[in-house]
Write an enzyme that holds these catalytic residues in place. Sequence first.
Site, PDB file in Angstrom:
ATOM      1  N   ASP A 168      24.986  31.662  44.412  1.00  0.00           N
ATOM      2  CA  ASP A 168      25.640  32.573  45.148  1.00  0.00           C
ATOM      3  C   ASP A 168      24.340  33.156  45.983  1.00  0.00           C
ATOM      4  OD1 ASP A 168      28.072  34.926  44.761  1.00  0.00           O
ATOM      5  OD2 ASP A 168      26.280  35.519  45.593  1.00  0.00           O
ATOM      6  N   ILE A 169      24.493  33.567  47.121  1.00  0.00           N
ATOM      7  CA  ILE A 169      23.290  34.208  47.747  1.00  0.00           C
ATOM      8  C   ILE A 169      22.698  35.300  47.330  1.00  0.00           C
ATOM      9  CG2 ILE A 169      24.691  35.627  49.500  1.00  0.00           C
ATOM     10  CD1 ILE A 169      23.029  33.946  51.803  1.00  0.00           C
ATOM     11  N   HIS A 179      37.365  30.382  45.113  1.00  0.00           N
ATOM     12  CA  HIS A 179      36.209  30.534  44.348  1.00  0.00           C
ATOM     13  C   HIS A 179      36.041  31.120  43.082  1.00  0.00           C
ATOM     14  CE1 HIS A 179      35.459  34.183  46.676  1.00  0.00           C
ATOM     15  NE2 HIS A 179      34.839  34.613  45.754  1.00  0.00           N
ATOM     16  N   HIS A 189      33.410  32.291  40.198  1.00  0.00           N
ATOM     17  CA  HIS A 189      31.972  32.782  39.760  1.00  0.00           C
ATOM     18  C   HIS A 189      31.798  32.280  38.505  1.00  0.00           C
ATOM     19  CE1 HIS A 189      31.550  35.922  43.139  1.00  0.00           C
ATOM     20  NE2 HIS A 189      32.791  35.743  42.998  1.00  0.00           N
TER      21      HIS A 189
HETATM   22  P1  5GP Z   1      34.058  37.673  46.130  1.00  0.00           P
HETATM   23  O1  5GP Z   1      33.992  39.028  46.080  1.00  0.00           O
HETATM   24  O2  5GP Z   1      34.833  37.141  47.393  1.00  0.00           O
HETATM   25  O3  5GP Z   1      34.389  36.975  45.014  1.00  0.00           O
HETATM   26  O4  5GP Z   1      32.708  37.009  46.241  1.00  0.00           O
HETATM   27  C1  5GP Z   1      32.155  36.233  47.321  1.00  0.00           C
HETATM   28  C2  5GP Z   1      30.531  35.886  47.072  1.00  0.00           C
HETATM   29  O5  5GP Z   1      30.035  35.076  48.045  1.00  0.00           O
HETATM   30  C3  5GP Z   1      29.529  37.228  46.722  1.00  0.00           C
HETATM   31  O6  5GP Z   1      29.172  37.350  45.437  1.00  0.00           O
HETATM   32  C4  5GP Z   1      28.554  36.937  47.836  1.00  0.00           C
HETATM   33  O7  5GP Z   1      27.173  37.256  47.236  1.00  0.00           O
HETATM   34  C5  5GP Z   1      28.617  35.253  48.178  1.00  0.00           C
HETATM   35  N1  5GP Z   1      28.244  35.155  49.215  1.00  0.00           N
HETATM   36  C6  5GP Z   1      28.472  35.697  50.816  1.00  0.00           C
HETATM   37  N2  5GP Z   1      28.089  35.201  51.717  1.00  0.00           N
HETATM   38  C7  5GP Z   1      27.379  34.048  51.170  1.00  0.00           C
HETATM   39  C8  5GP Z   1      26.715  32.865  51.727  1.00  0.00           C
HETATM   40  O8  5GP Z   1      26.424  32.895  52.950  1.00  0.00           O
HETATM   41  N3  5GP Z   1      26.325  31.813  50.911  1.00  0.00           N
HETATM   42  C9  5GP Z   1      26.406  31.943  49.612  1.00  0.00           C
HETATM   43  N4  5GP Z   1      25.771  30.974  48.873  1.00  0.00           N
HETATM   44  N5  5GP Z   1      27.157  32.900  48.953  1.00  0.00           N
HETATM   45  C10 5GP Z   1      27.582  34.009  49.948  1.00  0.00           C
END
Ligand code: 5GP
Length: 124
Positions: free
Chosen positions: A35-36, A106, A108
């Site tokens: 995660d970034i 996805h 985590h």
């Molecule tokens: P969600 O809230 O959709 O479950 O989580 C999306 C995740 O994607 C977040 O934890 C965010 O930090 C991560 N994320 C967003 N943009 C990028 C990116 O460009 N690269 C990576 N590796 N992770 C990302």
Amino acid sequence: MVVAYDRDNIFAKILRGDLPCTKRHETEWAMAFDDIAPKTPVHVLVVPKGEYVDFNDFTARATAEEQAGFWRAVKETAEICGVGEEGFRLTTNNGEVAGQIVFHFHVHIFGGRPLGRMVRASDG
Ligand code: 5GP
């Protein structure tokens, strides 16, 4: 609310190699990368290679082979990242109400330190 799949979402771009990532694992069915903005020492995202908006979409439309391959890749990623034995947390945010911001399904993987309780009452 059902969101249409957008082929230009961030994870689709990572899967195509149009955006960089720190890759941890890749199989026929899935890719895993850091995660970034990591919330824990190990914070890895596992994404299926197929186009699915969220968990509901994945479980409704992915074949049994895709689903099994995806979850196998999740388990292998936890092992590769060194938390397979000591323990880890899996999270998937399904929809905006759950905080989903990237609409490519996805999971985590959180780990590398004690994680405490899952959701605190004080979170509202
Ligand atoms: P969600 O809230 O959709 O479950 O989580 C999306 C995740 O994607 C977040 O934890 C965010 O930090 C991560 N994320 C967003 N943009 C990028 C990116 O460009 N690269 C990576 N590796 N992770 C990302």
